[in-house]
Design an enzyme around this catalytic site. Structure first.
Site, short mmCIF file in Angstrom:
data_model
loop_
_atom_site.label_atom_id
_atom_site.label_comp_id
_atom_site.label_asym_id
_atom_site.label_seq_id
_atom_site.Cartn_x
_atom_site.Cartn_y
_atom_site.Cartn_z
N PHE A 94 13.25 14.58 11.50
CA PHE A 94 11.86 14.15 11.55
C PHE A 94 11.72 12.91 12.43
O PHE A 94 10.79 12.79 13.23
CB PHE A 94 11.46 13.86 10.10
CG PHE A 94 10.05 13.42 9.88
CD1 PHE A 94 9.00 14.20 10.33
CD2 PHE A 94 9.78 12.25 9.20
CE1 PHE A 94 7.70 13.79 10.11
CE2 PHE A 94 8.49 11.84 8.98
CZ PHE A 94 7.45 12.61 9.44
N GLU B 267 1.25 5.48 0.89
CA GLU B 267 0.68 6.62 1.62
C GLU B 267 1.06 7.93 0.92
O GLU B 267 2.21 8.12 0.52
CB GLU B 267 1.21 6.62 3.06
CG GLU B 267 0.59 7.73 3.90
CD GLU B 267 0.88 7.56 5.38
OE1 GLU B 267 0.66 6.46 5.91
OE2 GLU B 267 1.33 8.54 5.99
N ASP C 141 2.13 0.83 24.98
CA ASP C 141 1.83 1.00 23.57
C ASP C 141 1.07 -0.18 23.00
O ASP C 141 0.10 -0.03 22.24
CB ASP C 141 3.16 1.15 22.82
CG ASP C 141 3.11 2.31 21.90
OD1 ASP C 141 3.34 3.43 22.36
OD2 ASP C 141 2.81 2.07 20.72
N HIS D 126 3.55 -1.13 3.89
CA HIS D 126 2.94 0.18 3.65
C HIS D 126 4.08 1.15 3.34
O HIS D 126 4.93 1.40 4.21
CB HIS D 126 2.18 0.61 4.91
CG HIS D 126 1.39 1.87 4.77
ND1 HIS D 126 0.29 1.99 3.93
CD2 HIS D 126 1.52 3.09 5.37
CE1 HIS D 126 -0.21 3.21 4.03
NE2 HIS D 126 0.52 3.90 4.89
N ASP E 88 -2.21 14.72 16.75
CA ASP E 88 -1.39 15.49 17.69
C ASP E 88 -2.04 16.84 17.95
O ASP E 88 -2.77 17.36 17.12
CB ASP E 88 0.01 15.70 17.11
CG ASP E 88 0.79 14.41 17.09
OD1 ASP E 88 0.88 13.75 18.14
OD2 ASP E 88 1.30 14.05 16.01
N THR F 103 -3.18 11.21 4.05
CA THR F 103 -3.10 11.68 5.44
C THR F 103 -4.07 12.84 5.70
O THR F 103 -4.57 13.49 4.78
CB THR F 103 -1.67 12.12 5.81
OG1 THR F 103 -1.31 13.20 4.95
CG2 THR F 103 -0.69 10.98 5.67
N SER G 238 0.87 -1.18 0.00
CA SER G 238 0.00 0.00 0.00
C SER G 238 0.90 1.22 0.00
O SER G 238 2.07 1.13 0.40
CB SER G 238 -0.93 -0.01 1.22
OG SER G 238 -0.20 -0.23 2.41
P1 FAD Z 1 -3.35 6.40 19.95
O1 FAD Z 1 -3.28 5.06 19.31
O2 FAD Z 1 -4.63 6.82 20.56
O3 FAD Z 1 -2.23 6.54 21.06
C1 FAD Z 1 -0.86 6.54 20.71
C2 FAD Z 1 -0.01 6.08 21.88
O4 FAD Z 1 -0.09 7.04 22.93
C3 FAD Z 1 -0.53 4.80 22.41
O5 FAD Z 1 0.15 3.75 21.79
C4 FAD Z 1 -0.36 4.92 23.90
O6 FAD Z 1 0.81 4.25 24.30
C5 FAD Z 1 -0.24 6.38 24.18
N1 FAD Z 1 -1.47 6.77 24.85
C6 FAD Z 1 -2.46 7.53 24.37
N2 FAD Z 1 -3.44 7.68 25.26
C7 FAD Z 1 -3.04 6.97 26.35
C8 FAD Z 1 -3.60 6.72 27.62
N3 FAD Z 1 -4.79 7.23 27.95
N4 FAD Z 1 -2.91 5.94 28.48
C9 FAD Z 1 -1.71 5.41 28.16
N5 FAD Z 1 -1.12 5.65 26.98
C10 FAD Z 1 -1.78 6.39 26.08
N6 FAD Z 1 -1.17 12.19 12.34
C11 FAD Z 1 -1.98 13.09 11.71
O7 FAD Z 1 -2.22 14.19 12.23
N7 FAD Z 1 -2.54 12.80 10.48
C12 FAD Z 1 -2.34 11.62 9.84
O8 FAD Z 1 -2.84 11.37 8.74
C13 FAD Z 1 -1.49 10.63 10.49
N8 FAD Z 1 -1.26 9.43 9.92
C14 FAD Z 1 -0.51 8.49 10.59
C15 FAD Z 1 -0.34 7.24 10.01
C16 FAD Z 1 0.41 6.25 10.66
C17 FAD Z 1 0.56 4.89 10.01
C18 FAD Z 1 1.02 6.55 11.92
C19 FAD Z 1 1.85 5.50 12.59
C20 FAD Z 1 0.84 7.80 12.50
C21 FAD Z 1 0.07 8.79 11.86
N9 FAD Z 1 -0.14 10.05 12.42
C22 FAD Z 1 -0.93 10.96 11.76
C23 FAD Z 1 0.50 10.42 13.68
C24 FAD Z 1 -0.43 10.25 14.90
O9 FAD Z 1 -1.56 11.09 14.80
C25 FAD Z 1 0.38 10.60 16.15
O10 FAD Z 1 1.43 9.68 16.34
C26 FAD Z 1 -0.44 10.82 17.42
O11 FAD Z 1 0.43 11.34 18.42
C27 FAD Z 1 -1.02 9.54 17.99
O12 FAD Z 1 -2.10 9.09 17.28
P2 FAD Z 1 -2.52 7.55 17.38
O13 FAD Z 1 -3.74 7.30 16.61
O14 FAD Z 1 -1.34 6.71 17.11
O15 FAD Z 1 -2.89 7.53 18.94
#
Ligand code: FAD
Length: 299
Positions: free
Chosen positions: A218, A16, A160, A268, A108, A47, A14
């Site tokens: 980065f 991105e 995580d 990916h 974020d 994204t 895939s």
């Molecule tokens: P989550 O899965 O909700 O949490 C991430 C980590 O934070 C968890 O693994 C956990 O360990 C910790 N955490 C969170 N809440 C808690 C809690 N209550 N207690 C304990 N630990 C906690 N960002 C964008 O803005 N736009 C995008 O399109 C985008 N695409 C992405 C695509 C991929 C494949 C990846 C890997 C990242 C992407 N990101 C994107 C970045 C992402 O938004 C950030 O890394 C953000 O900080 C976390 O989002 P998440 O969905 O991974 O969070």
């Protein structure tokens, strides 16, 4: 580093992309897409901007993918800074545009990676809750993030993996990882993920290296370690873009080949909206351009 034809047949890929920020970048994106679609990816993803501020460019880009290309297209979606109702409104707009697959993310804060995260009081607190919300609405394929080298905010790898498990338990279909370069670490991480009872595919995110110096800046923010072997591989090529591109294609192809040998079948690729390096990686692995059958066919 060429994969044998049997291994190639099992591989899914895939790509991105990110929404273009200017007319020049727009032209570049669609040229890239027209080149890369010949590799017949299983899906592509687009994204979604930080802070939820860029729904419009993502929606426009995803809509064009769906109307002008044959590619199965996923939209990334974040829940940062939005009430559940606002997020549902965004989901509805994407559904109306034909989106059936979301990469569901927390996102974020607008202050940037590493700044303390405060969930919106009326919103989804994290990606696990967003996945549950999407499942409740129903009808979507759902991918989520995973962090083999742990998310910068995570206490430790166990925390995580706990979050990944919550996302899987809530109905995510696959996880796409943050990019990484240490395959041994990924294998150890995957063993822990499986030991925690997470069964969904965990698809390695592969970042072909356009520029090692920029990537280091980065990567720090993402928590990705840049192993010293990369410095050694790129040493002396700083001012030689052609040779550097060749090394970059070799490095990414070797990483994929090594992971395939360890039993990984889906990858990916972070394209950075550029085609030549990604195409070189896939050519190095022995894939052909003519689509899925061609990708698996003997070189
Ligand atoms: P989550 O899965 O909700 O949490 C991430 C980590 O934070 C968890 O693994 C956990 O360990 C910790 N955490 C969170 N809440 C808690 C809690 N209550 N207690 C304990 N630990 C906690 N960002 C964008 O803005 N736009 C995008 O399109 C985008 N695409 C992405 C695509 C991929 C494949 C990846 C890997 C990242 C992407 N990101 C994107 C970045 C992402 O938004 C950030 O890394 C953000 O900080 C976390 O989002 P998440 O969905 O991974 O969070």
């Amino acid at each position: 580093m060429t994969l044998d034809s049997d291994a190639r047949r099992k591989i899914g890929i895939s790509f991105e992309f990110f929404p273009p920020k200017s007319p020049d970048m727009e032209g570049q994106l669609w040229n890239t897409v027209s080149e890369l679609q010949d590799w017949n990816p299983d899906f592509v993803s687009v994204t979604y901007g930080a802070g939820g501020t860029t729904k419009a460019p993502t929606l426009a880009t995803v809509s064009r993918f769906l109307s002008d290309t044959p590619l199965a297209t996923a939209s990334h979606l974040t829940c940062v800074g939005a009430t559940k109702e606002e997020t549902h409104g965004v989901i509805e707009s994407f559904r109306n545009a034909g989106v059936k697959h979301f990469v569901a993310l927390r996102g974020d804060t607008p202050a940037g990676v590493g700044a303390p995260y405060t969930p919106h009081p009326g919103g989804y607190a994290n990606a696990a809750e967003l996945v549950a919300g999407l499942r409740e609405i129903g009808g979507f394929e759902i991918s989520v993030s995973a962090y083999p080298e742990k998310h910068p905010e995570s206490r430790d790898t166990a925390a995580d993996i706990e979050m990944l498990k919550r996302k899987a338990d809530n109905g995510a279909h696959r996880a796409l990882t943050q990019f990484f370069f240490d395959n041994d670490n990924f294998e150890r991480y995957l063993e822990k993920v499986r030991a925690a009872g997470v069964r969904i595919p965990v698809v390695p995110g592969i970042m072909p290296i356009l520029n090692l110096t920029q990537l280091k800046r980065f990567a720090g923010a993402c928590g990705t370690v840049i192993p010293t072997f990369l410095d050694e591989r790129f040493a002396g090529y700083e001012d030689k873009p052609e040779e550097r591109a060749k090394v970059a294609a070799d490095v990414a192809a070797e990483q994929i080949e090594d992971l395939a040998r360890r039993g990984i079948s889906d990858f990916h690729l972070y394209t950075m909206n550029r085609a030549p390096l990604v195409s070189a990686v896939l050519s190095n692995l022995g894939f052909k351009r003519e689509g899925a059958k061609g990708r698996g066919a003997a070189a």
